[in-house]
Design an enzyme around this catalytic site. Structure first.
Site, PDB file in Angstrom:
ATOM      1  N   HIS A   1       1.031  -1.227   0.079  1.00  0.00           N
ATOM      2  CA  HIS A   1      -0.033  -0.051  -0.087  1.00  0.00           C
ATOM      3  C   HIS A   1       0.751   1.124  -0.117  1.00  0.00           C
ATOM      4  O   HIS A   1       0.832   1.921   0.867  1.00  0.00           O
ATOM      5  CB  HIS A   1      -0.898  -0.122   1.069  1.00  0.00           C
ATOM      6  CG  HIS A   1      -2.101   0.837   0.974  1.00  0.00           C
ATOM      7  ND1 HIS A   1      -3.501   0.343   1.191  1.00  0.00           N
ATOM      8  CD2 HIS A   1      -2.288   2.157   0.719  1.00  0.00           C
ATOM      9  CE1 HIS A   1      -4.224   1.342   0.982  1.00  0.00           C
ATOM     10  NE2 HIS A   1      -3.591   2.346   0.632  1.00  0.00           N
TER      11      HIS A   1
ATOM     12  N   ASN B   1      -2.284  -2.175  -3.808  1.00  0.00           N
ATOM     13  CA  ASN B   1      -3.398  -1.167  -3.738  1.00  0.00           C
ATOM     14  C   ASN B   1      -3.100  -0.096  -4.746  1.00  0.00           C
ATOM     15  O   ASN B   1      -2.407   0.402  -4.813  1.00  0.00           O
ATOM     16  CB  ASN B   1      -3.339  -0.485  -2.237  1.00  0.00           C
ATOM     17  CG  ASN B   1      -4.300   0.725  -2.250  1.00  0.00           C
ATOM     18  OD1 ASN B   1      -5.585   0.605  -2.205  1.00  0.00           O
ATOM     19  ND2 ASN B   1      -3.691   1.962  -2.309  1.00  0.00           N
ATOM     20  N   GLU B   2      -4.356  -0.027  -5.530  1.00  0.00           N
ATOM     21  CA  GLU B   2      -4.508   1.120  -6.395  1.00  0.00           C
ATOM     22  C   GLU B   2      -3.196   1.511  -7.198  1.00  0.00           C
ATOM     23  O   GLU B   2      -2.524   2.367  -7.110  1.00  0.00           O
ATOM     24  CB  GLU B   2      -5.014   2.409  -5.827  1.00  0.00           C
ATOM     25  CG  GLU B   2      -6.445   2.151  -4.964  1.00  0.00           C
ATOM     26  CD  GLU B   2      -7.032   3.662  -4.378  1.00  0.00           C
ATOM     27  OE1 GLU B   2      -6.330   4.904  -4.515  1.00  0.00           O
ATOM     28  OE2 GLU B   2      -8.098   3.244  -4.199  1.00  0.00           O
TER      29      GLU B   2
ATOM     30  N   TYR C   1     -15.027   5.441  -4.876  1.00  0.00           N
ATOM     31  CA  TYR C   1     -15.072   6.696  -3.991  1.00  0.00           C
ATOM     32  C   TYR C   1     -16.431   7.589  -4.775  1.00  0.00           C
ATOM     33  O   TYR C   1     -17.158   8.222  -3.863  1.00  0.00           O
ATOM     34  CB  TYR C   1     -13.806   7.374  -3.812  1.00  0.00           C
ATOM     35  CG  TYR C   1     -13.024   6.736  -2.622  1.00  0.00           C
ATOM     36  CD1 TYR C   1     -13.225   7.197  -1.262  1.00  0.00           C
ATOM     37  CD2 TYR C   1     -12.172   5.877  -2.849  1.00  0.00           C
ATOM     38  CE1 TYR C   1     -12.417   6.650  -0.285  1.00  0.00           C
ATOM     39  CE2 TYR C   1     -11.261   5.151  -1.942  1.00  0.00           C
ATOM     40  CZ  TYR C   1     -11.574   5.621  -0.576  1.00  0.00           C
ATOM     41  OH  TYR C   1     -10.777   5.112   0.214  1.00  0.00           O
TER      42      TYR C   1
ATOM     43  N   GLU D   1     -12.774  -0.170  -0.843  1.00  0.00           N
ATOM     44  CA  GLU D   1     -12.803   0.923  -0.041  1.00  0.00           C
ATOM     45  C   GLU D   1     -13.836   2.078  -0.569  1.00  0.00           C
ATOM     46  O   GLU D   1     -13.998   2.008  -1.879  1.00  0.00           O
ATOM     47  CB  GLU D   1     -11.166   1.799  -0.282  1.00  0.00           C
ATOM     48  CG  GLU D   1      -9.966   1.312   0.392  1.00  0.00           C
ATOM     49  CD  GLU D   1      -8.797   1.997  -0.036  1.00  0.00           C
ATOM     50  OE1 GLU D   1      -8.892   3.413  -0.192  1.00  0.00           O
ATOM     51  OE2 GLU D   1      -7.649   1.610   0.111  1.00  0.00           O
TER      52      GLU D   1
ATOM     53  N   TRP E   1      -1.829  10.715   3.495  1.00  0.00           N
ATOM     54  CA  TRP E   1      -0.827  11.055   2.443  1.00  0.00           C
ATOM     55  C   TRP E   1      -0.160  12.404   2.650  1.00  0.00           C
ATOM     56  O   TRP E   1       0.229  13.079   3.717  1.00  0.00           O
ATOM     57  CB  TRP E   1      -1.171  10.472   1.156  1.00  0.00           C
ATOM     58  CG  TRP E   1      -1.806   9.170   0.997  1.00  0.00           C
ATOM     59  CD1 TRP E   1      -2.908   8.788   0.836  1.00  0.00           C
ATOM     60  CD2 TRP E   1      -0.968   8.002   1.411  1.00  0.00           C
ATOM     61  NE1 TRP E   1      -3.079   7.231   0.979  1.00  0.00           N
ATOM     62  CE2 TRP E   1      -1.651   6.999   1.224  1.00  0.00           C
ATOM     63  CE3 TRP E   1       0.386   7.659   1.934  1.00  0.00           C
ATOM     64  CZ2 TRP E   1      -1.309   5.639   1.538  1.00  0.00           C
ATOM     65  CZ3 TRP E   1       0.852   6.300   1.900  1.00  0.00           C
ATOM     66  CH2 TRP E   1      -0.098   5.358   1.867  1.00  0.00           C
TER      67      TRP E   1
ATOM     68  N   PHE F   1     -10.835  11.120   7.315  1.00  0.00           N
ATOM     69  CA  PHE F   1     -11.822  10.111   6.725  1.00  0.00           C
ATOM     70  C   PHE F   1     -12.205   8.967   7.761  1.00  0.00           C
ATOM     71  O   PHE F   1     -12.701   8.038   7.568  1.00  0.00           O
ATOM     72  CB  PHE F   1     -10.925   9.334   5.560  1.00  0.00           C
ATOM     73  CG  PHE F   1     -11.016   9.898   4.589  1.00  0.00           C
ATOM     74  CD1 PHE F   1     -11.832   9.557   3.551  1.00  0.00           C
ATOM     75  CD2 PHE F   1     -10.208  10.967   3.843  1.00  0.00           C
ATOM     76  CE1 PHE F   1     -11.857  10.377   2.149  1.00  0.00           C
ATOM     77  CE2 PHE F   1     -10.144  11.460   2.941  1.00  0.00           C
ATOM     78  CZ  PHE F   1     -11.136  11.117   1.853  1.00  0.00           C
TER      79      PHE F   1
END
Ligand SMILES: *[C@@H]1O[C@H](CO)[C@@H](O)[C@H](O)[C@H]1NC(C)=O
Ligand SMILES: *[C@@H]1O[C@H](CO)[C@@H](O)[C@H](O)[C@H]1NC(C)=O
Ligand SMILES: *[C@@H]1O[C@H](CO)[C@@H](O)[C@H](O)[C@H]1NC(C)=O
Ligand SMILES: *[C@@H]1O[C@H](CO)[C@@H](O)[C@H](O)[C@H]1NC(C)=O
Ligand SMILES: *[C@@H]1O[C@H](CO)[C@@H](O)[C@H](O)[C@H]1NC(C)=O
Length: 588
Positions: A229, A274-275, A410, A490, A549, A557
Site C-alpha cells: 500500500h 493497492n491502487e 469513492y 474501499e 498521504w 476520513f
C-alpha cells in the site's frame, strides 16, 4: 488551501498541472508540478546505487540517515484492551424519518448476501506509527514527510494512530460494533528492512503480524491483507530506483512468498497491490520525482515503466501463491470508475470515457481479467519506450492472475474530450492532456451543477459524494471486466472542515459522511439485487482517522476520531450508522 498544497488522498493521485492539488484519484499522466510547489532546496535523495548494500545494523542506520531523525512512540508495548469494549448508546435521529430513514430502514427488505464481509480498511503507513521500532527499515513515505512541502500540514507518520501497539484495541472496537472484517496492509520494510530477496528477514515483524492476524480471528474480525500500500522500502529506491527497475519483480515476489508462507490458512483474502495506477502516478510528483529512477527512465515514462514492472510483480506473486497452494483468494485493488460522457450525446466525450477507462482501470484490468494485454487505446498512444510491450510468456502469466475484482468506487464523475478534440491530442506529445487525452469534469455541461456533494476542501479536486452514479459505474465494471465476485475494497468521505472542530460533540456529528455511507450502501443493495452485481463485501475507509498521504492528519476520513494527544479513539455517528445498517441487513 494555499498554493503549496499538494494533496494525495487515500488511494489516488491527481497530477493536473493546472491545479496545485494531487489527489487520491489522480491521473497517471506525467505532469510538471507548478514551480511554486517546489522548494528550491532541501530535497535530497542519494543517486541510484550510491548506497552500498550493507545489511548490517550500521547499514540500516545509513538508510535511516537519508530520512533523518524520527519521533519515538510514547510507549512500545502492545496494549491489551479490557473487554467488553463499552459501546455508547446510538445517536438520536437527526432528521424526521420521512426525510431520512434510520440506517435499519434503508431498503429494509433487501439483505446483504450470506457471508458478506462488512469491513473497515486501513494501510500500514497511514495508521501504524512506530516507524523505526522492532527493526523496521525506512520507507519512501518516511522520507516524503520530511521533505519541504511533502506533507501539507507538516505532520508525519512517526506516531500517528500507533496502531502498531494499539491494534488489539482497534480490532476489539470494531468487533464491538459488529464489523466482521478489516482490510490492512503489511509493511514490506518491516518484514525486509532492506527490501531485497538476498537481505535478512525480520522475524520480529513476522511475529508481530502473526499476533495481529490471530487477534483478528479470535475477535471474529476477518483479516484481509494487502502486500503493498505504497510504502516502498527506501532501500529499493536507493539501490535501483524502486518500481522503475525490473529488479523490483523478484524482490516483491520474494516478499510475497515469505508472507504467504507465514500466514497461510489464517488470511484467506489477499491483495498484492493497492491502487497501482495511483502509486505509479505518485512517483512522478514532488517530492518523489526528486528521488532516483532507474537508468533511462524519466518523469514522463516512469508511470508506465512502473506499471509494467508492477504488473509483472503482481503476476509473479500470484503464480507463487498458486504454486505454493496457498488457501484462499488473491487479486489487487483497482481505483477510479467508468465515467459518464460530459455532453450527453457527444461522440467525442463517449470516446473520452473509453480513454479514461483504459488509462485508469484497463491498464491493469485488461491484462489481468480480459485480453492479457495492455488496452489498445494505450498501445496506440504510447510508444514502447514509454509502455514496454508484453511478451507472450508475460501475457500468459498475467492473464487470469486475479481471483475476484476489487474496486474503490469513492466517486463517479464526468469525462470530457480535449477542447481541440481527441485526435489532435493523441498525435501531439506536447499537448497538455497527452497521453490520456481527456479530462475529468466535476460539474455538468448544462447548468454547471456539481456531480455530488463536496468533501473537505483538502480533497475537493478529486472527491464528490456521487451515490446516484454508483450503480452505473458498477454495471460498467462488470460489463467490461466480468467477475464472479466483487469487493468494494474501499469507499469513504472526508467530512468537510472536520479538522477545524475542537469540541467532541461537533466532531462525532459527521453527518455528511454518514449520508455518504447510507446512500452508497442503499445503492449497493440495489446493485446486488436489481443489477445482479456479485458484491461480496464492503470496506469503509477508514477504521480511524489517519495520515492521509500529502494532506497529513488534516483530512479526516475516520469513522472514529483519534485524539493525537492521548491516542484515544471515539466512535463518530457514521460508525454507529454502519453498524446499525449491517445488523439490520445481514443474513446469518
Ligand atoms: C525536483 O524535481 C523537479 C522536477 O524534476 C525539479 O524541477 C527540481 O529542481 C527538483 N528539486 C530538487 C531540489 O532537486
Ligand atoms: C441525446 O439524444 C437522444 C436520442 O437522440 C435525445 O432523446 C436526447 O434529447 C439527447 N440529449 C441531449 C442532452 O441532447
Ligand atoms: C523521456 O524518455 C522518453 C523515452 O526514452 C523520450 O522519448 C523523452 O524525450 C524523454 N523525456 C525527457 C523530458 O527527457
Ligand atoms: C501541440 O500542442 C502544443 C501545446 O498545446 C501546441 O503549442 C502545438 O501547436 C501543438 N502542435 C500541433 C501540431 O498541433
Ligand atoms: C484530546 O486530549 C487532550 C488531553 O487530554 C484534551 O485536552 C483535548 O480536549 C482532547 N481533544 C478532544 C477533541 O477531545
Amino acid at each position: 488551501m494555499g498554493s503549496i498544497a499538494i494533496v494525495f488522498l487515500v488511494g489516488a493521485a491527481s497530477i493536473f498541472a493546472q491545479t496545485t492539488s494531487i489527489s487520491k484519484s489522480a491521473s497517471i499522466t506525467p505532469t510538471t508540478v507548478p514551480t511554486s510547489t517546489q522548494p528550491s532546496a532541501g530535497v535530497n535523495f542519494p543517486p541510484v546505487g550510491s548506497i552500498p548494500r550493507d545489511f548490517s545494523p550500521a547499514g540500516l542506520e545509513k538508510l535511516w540517515s537519508v530520512v533523518g531523525p524520527i519521533d519515538p512512540p510514547p510507549f512500545t508495548t502492545t496494549r491489551v484492551p479490557d473487554l467488553p469494549i463499552p459501546v455508547p448508546s446510538s445517536p438520536p435521529a437527526l432528521y424526521p424519518s420521512w426525510f431520512a430513514p434510520a440506517p435499519k430502514d434503508v431498503l429494509p427488505k433487501l439483505k446483504l448476501p450470506k457471508g458478506f464481509k462488512f469491513g473497515v480498511a486501513t494501510a500500514a503507513y497511514q495508521v501504524e506509527g512506530a516507524v523505526k521500532n522492532d527493526g523496521k527499515g525506512p520507507t519512501m513515505w518516511d522520507w516524503n514527510s520530511r521533505q519541504p512541502g511533502g506533507v501539507l500540514d507538516g505532520t508525519n507518520g512517526d506516531v500517528v494512530d500507533l496502531h502498531y501497539y494499539l491494534y488489539k484495541e482497534d480490532i476489539a472496537r470494531v468487533a464491538a460494533l459488529g464489523f466482521n472484517a478489516h482490510s490492512f496492509s503489511i509493511s514490506w520494510a518491516r518484514i525486509f528492512p532492506f527490501g531485497t530477496a538476498d537481505s535478512p528477514v525480520n522475524r520480529v515483524a513476522l511475529a508481530h503480524y502473526s499476533d495481529l492476524i490471530d487477534y483478528h480471528i479470535k475477535s471474529g474480525v476477518e483479516p484481509v491483507a494487502t502486500l503493498f500500500h505504497w510504502d516502498l522500502p527506501l532501500a529499493l529506491q536507493a539501490y535501483y530506483g524502486g518500481f522503475t527497475s525490473p529488479k523490483i519483480v523478484d524482490d516483491f515476489v520474494n516478499f510475497a512468498k515469505t508472507v504467504f508462507k507465514a500466514y497461510n490458512g489464517r488470511v484467506k483474502t489477499w491483495y498484492t497491490f493497492n491502487e497501482p495506477r495511483v502509486y505509479c502516478g505518485q512517483i512522478t510528483t514532488y517530492p518523489f520525482v526528486n528521488a532516483s529512477f532507474a537508468p533511462g527512465v524519466n518523469a514522463s515514462t516512469a508511470p508506465y515503466i512502473c506499471a509494467w514492472n508492477l504488473l509483472r510483480a503482481h503476476a509473479g506473486a500470484v503464480k507463487a501463491f498458486r504454486e505454493m497452494k496457498i488457501q484462499g483468494e488473491i487479486s489487487f485493488k483497482n481505483d477510479d470508475y467508468v465515467g459518464i460522457p460530459w455532453r450527453a450525446n457527444s461522440t467525442e466525450d463517449m470516446a473520452a470515457v473509453e480513454r479514461h477507462a483504459a488509462f485508469r482501470i484497463g491498464i491493469f484490468s485488461d491484462p489481468a481479467y480480459t485480453t492479457g494485454d495492455w488496452p489498445k487505446i494505450m498501445t496506440d498512444t504510447l510508444p514502447p519506450s514509454y509502455l514496454p510491450r508484453l511478451t507472450a510468456a508475460e501475457k500468459k502469466d498475467i492473464h487470469g492472475s486475479a481471483d475476484f475484482f476489487a474496486t474503490d468506487p469513492y466517486r463517479t464523475q464526468w469525462i470530457a474530450a480535449p477542447p481541440d478534440g481527441i485526435d489532435a491530442c493523441v498525435k501531439n506529445t506536447s499537448h497538455s492532456m497527452w497521453p490520456e487525452c481527456h479530462s475529468v469534469v466535476l460539474v455538468d455541461s448544462n447548468a454547471g451543477w456539481a456531480a455530488g456533494l463536496n468533501p473537505d476542501p483538502l480533497s475537493d479536486t478529486w472527491l464528490q459524494a456521487t451515490p446516484n452514479f454508483l450503480r452505473e459505474s458498477l454495471r460498467q465494471l462488470q460489463k467490461r471486466w466480468p467477475t464472479k465476485k466483487m469487493y468494494i475494497s474501499e469507499f469513504g468521505f472526508d467530512e468537510p472542515f472536520e479538522e477545524l472542530r475542537t469540541d467532541m460533540f461537533r466532531i462525532v456529528e459527521d453527518v455528511t459522511r454518514t449520508n455518504y455511507y447510507m446512500t452508497y450502501l442503499g445503492e449497493i443493495l440495489l446493485a446486488i439485487h436489481e443489477d445482479k452485481i456479485p458484491i461480496a463485501g464492503t470496506f469503509a475507509w477508514a477504521m480511524v482517522d489517519n495520515t492521509e498521504w500529502n494532506s497529513g492528519i488534516s483530512a479526516k476520513f475516520g469513522i472514529q476520531h483519534v485524539n493525537y494527544t492521548t491516542l484515544e479513539r471515539t466512535y463518530k455517528r457514521s460508525a454507529f450508522a454502519l453498524s446499525e445498517f449491517y445488523k439490520a441487513h445481514a443474513q446469518k
